[in-house]
Every structure is written in structure tokens, then in C-alpha cells.
Scaffold this active site. Structure first.
Site, short mmCIF file in Angstrom:
data_model
loop_
_atom_site.label_atom_id
_atom_site.label_comp_id
_atom_site.label_asym_id
_atom_site.label_seq_id
_atom_site.Cartn_x
_atom_site.Cartn_y
_atom_site.Cartn_z
N HIS A 125 -26.91 -51.63 -60.49
CA HIS A 125 -28.41 -51.63 -59.92
C HIS A 125 -29.10 -50.61 -60.93
CE1 HIS A 125 -27.36 -53.77 -56.39
NE2 HIS A 125 -26.64 -52.94 -56.08
N ASP A 162 -20.38 -59.13 -57.11
CA ASP A 162 -20.60 -58.21 -56.15
C ASP A 162 -21.66 -58.99 -55.39
OD1 ASP A 162 -20.82 -54.80 -55.91
OD2 ASP A 162 -22.47 -56.02 -55.07
N ASP A 246 -17.79 -56.08 -52.18
CA ASP A 246 -18.49 -56.27 -50.97
C ASP A 246 -19.06 -57.54 -50.43
OD1 ASP A 246 -20.09 -56.16 -53.00
OD2 ASP A 246 -21.32 -54.32 -52.61
ZN LIG Z 1 -22.64 -54.35 -53.74
#
Ligand SMILES: [Zn+2]
Length: 311
Positions: A125, A162, A246
Site C-alpha cells: 500500500h 493479497d 487475508d
Molecule cells: Zn491485505
């Protein structure tokens, strides 16, 4: 040949406030899982501190300086509502960068077949000029640029499974024709980017959003039907993985329904791609994954597959 595992105790010194999902216990859970004797064959290496020159390929000097200066002497410094720095965060962030770059070096030198980098903070990110989403530096993009600039590669693939879109990786690599970046992720979800129409300056980015509540079928369709054939046609010389766990059905931060076995499947398919294109050269680095048991099980299977494929 074997699989390398890069880690460092400094990654336990990046401490988020109590109750934060991106916690030290994630690494401890992974370490406990990888202490199983089936992992005795791993080539365990210390992640070095990343070089500022390497980070500069992805982030302007002012951004690097801003991160360094925000590190507190005690307690926490808040970077955004999700992202904090503690006194140990600088060294942890450098280990996360250095680990994945060293893993690239080891794989390209032929010392190991492939590698997993168990470090934190995560990176996907972190945009060029904006640390966010638990991430300080864009670890995987830095590793891709390191492979291009110091090893002379011309085609590097970055694959991100992810559950969140790798907005930082996309931002850093938006104008980089020598990297193909592909991501599957739940949408809508943080950080809000990752629509299919976001394709990069050279059509070198592929985003495949997945709907909340979907599981194996949609995941396999995204990867076998879209991402893997697209990357394979381009014949990358190295495959990097932003390995977030996740998307697991047990994860508290998202709503996809992948199982532990699905992470084994996707690891095999990515290794198939790497076998077809580049002699199996895969470097995988930890991103998200916040249910400790699901994380430990999924990383364990991911590394087990890397070992099986690298043997
Ligand atoms: Zn994540």
C-alpha cells in the site's frame, strides 16, 4: 536446490498500538509454523538492512526522510489512521526492503531455487510519496526495480494475491514498462483502487476485482482465466509475489472465502508459470493476513509448496 527463508528479529520491533491487526504476533505465528521439522530443509538467512539507493528507485528522497523523521523515540507516531511508527519501525522497514532485495539476489545468483521473505511492515500500500495501509516502503516494487537495475533484467512480473489492492505497487510501477503487475483483490474494499480499467501507462498492469463472498471458483477463474495466461505470454525472467493471506475465509479484515488449500493451489500455479518462463525463479514476500491461525497455516502451506517445487 532449496528454498530460502529471509527474516530478522528487527521485524518484531515494529510495534503497532494494542488491538491493531498488523501485529508482532503475526511473525511469531509464522515462526512457530515454520519451526515444524518439515521445514528443516529451508536455507534460513538474515534479512539485511535495505540500501537507501534501492529505496530511492521507488520513493523520492523527501518521502524517505519524512518516514525517518517521524519515527518516535518512545510510544507511537501516527502516519495515518491505520499506519503508525514505533521506535523500531525504521530498522524493521529496512529489513523488509533488504530481505526481499537479498532474496532476489540469491535466486538470480542460483544459490536457491526460490525464496520466502517473512518480514514486516508489509509494503504494497505504500505509494511513492505516501505511506499508508500499515505500509512504510513499497517493498515488492523496490525489489522489482532492484532486479531491473542491478541484475539487468528486462521483464519482471509482480503478482499480488493479497485481498486488498496493491495500490502502492501500482503507483510506483505505473510508468514502468519492464514490470507486469497483476492483482486479484476484493472490491469494493480498502484502498478503493484496483478497478479493471486501471491498466498502467503501457497496459502492463492487470487488475481483477473479486466480489465479497466469493471463494475458490472466482479465484481460480481470475488466475487461470486471466492473470496467469497474460503474464505467461510476456515470459517474465523473474516472478515476485506480494503474498497476502487475508483473502482467507477466517480473516477479520475482508470478505473473500479462500481456504488454506487455495493458497497451496495458487502457489503451485505461480510456480508453474515460473517453471514455464524462467526456470522457476520465484521470490515471495509477506503482505497481509490477520487471523493468526489461518495466517500460520497458509504461510506454512505456501512455503511447503515453494520447497516442493524448488527441490
Ligand atoms: Zn491485505
Amino acid at each position: 536446490m532449496t528454498t530460502a527463508l529471509f527474516s530478522h528479529p528487527d521485524c518484531l520491533q515494529h510495534v503497532n498500538p494494542p488491538g491493531h491487526p498488523e501485529q508482532v504476533a503475526r511473525i511469531k505465528a509464522i515462526e512457530a509454523a515454520l519451526a515444524n521439522p518439515i521445514f528443516d530443509g529451508l536455507d534460513r538467512r538474515a534479512a539485511p538492512l535495505g540500501a537507501e539507493d534501492a529505496i530511492r528507485r521507488a520513493h523520492p528522497k523527501a518521502q524517505i526522510d519524512a518516514i525517518r523523521e517521524v519515527i518516535p523515540d518512545t510510544g507511537w507516531a501516527r502516519i495515518d489512521p491505520d499506519t503508525t511508527a514505533s521506535p523500531g519501525s525504521w530498522n524493521a522497514a529496512l529489513r523488509a526492503v533488504g530481505g526481499v532485495c537479498a532474496a532476489v539476489d540469491a535466486v538470480l545468483a542460483g544459490e536457491v531455487a526460490n525464496a520466502f521473505v517473512a518480514t514486516r511492515p508489509p509494503g504494497h500500500h505504500a505509494e511513492r510519496a505516501n505511506a499508508m495501509g500499515f505500509c512504510l516502503f513499497s517493498n515488492i516494487a523496490i525489489a522489482a526495480l532492484h532486479a531491473l537495475e542491478t541484475h539487468g533484467l528486462n521483464r519482471v512480473a509482480v503478482l499480488d494475491f493479497d485481498v486488498h489492492h496493491g495500490n502502492g505497487t501500482q503507483d510506483v510501477l505505473w510508468n514502468e514498462s519492464r514490470v507486469h503487475f497483476a492483482s486479484s483483490h476484493q472490491m469494493p474494499l480498502f484502498p478503493g483502487t484496483g478497478a479493471a480499467h486501471e491498466k498502467g501507462a503501457y497496459l502492463q498492469i492487470r487488475n481483477v476485482p473479486l466480489r465479497a463472498g466469493t471463494g475458490r471458483e472466482a479465484m481460480q477463474a481470475a488466475w487461470e482465466g486471466e492473470i496467469l495466461p497474460w503474464v505467461k505470454e510476456w515470459t517474465p525472467e523473474l516472478v515476485l509475489i506480494s503474498a497476502g493471506f487475508d483473502a482467507h475465509r477466517a480473516d477479520p479484515l475482508a470478505g473473500l472465502h479462500w481456504t488454506t488449500e487455495d493458497f497451496g493451489w495458487i502457489t503451485h500455479r505461480i510456480c508453474d508459470l515460473a517453471d514455464d518462463c524462467c526456470g522457476g525463479k520465484v521470490v515471495s514476500t509477506l503482505e497481509g493476513g490477520y487471523d493468526l491461525e489461518a495466517l500460520a497455516d497458509s504461510v506454512g502451506l505456501h512455503v511447503e509448496v515453494l520447497m516442493e517445487r524448488g527441490a
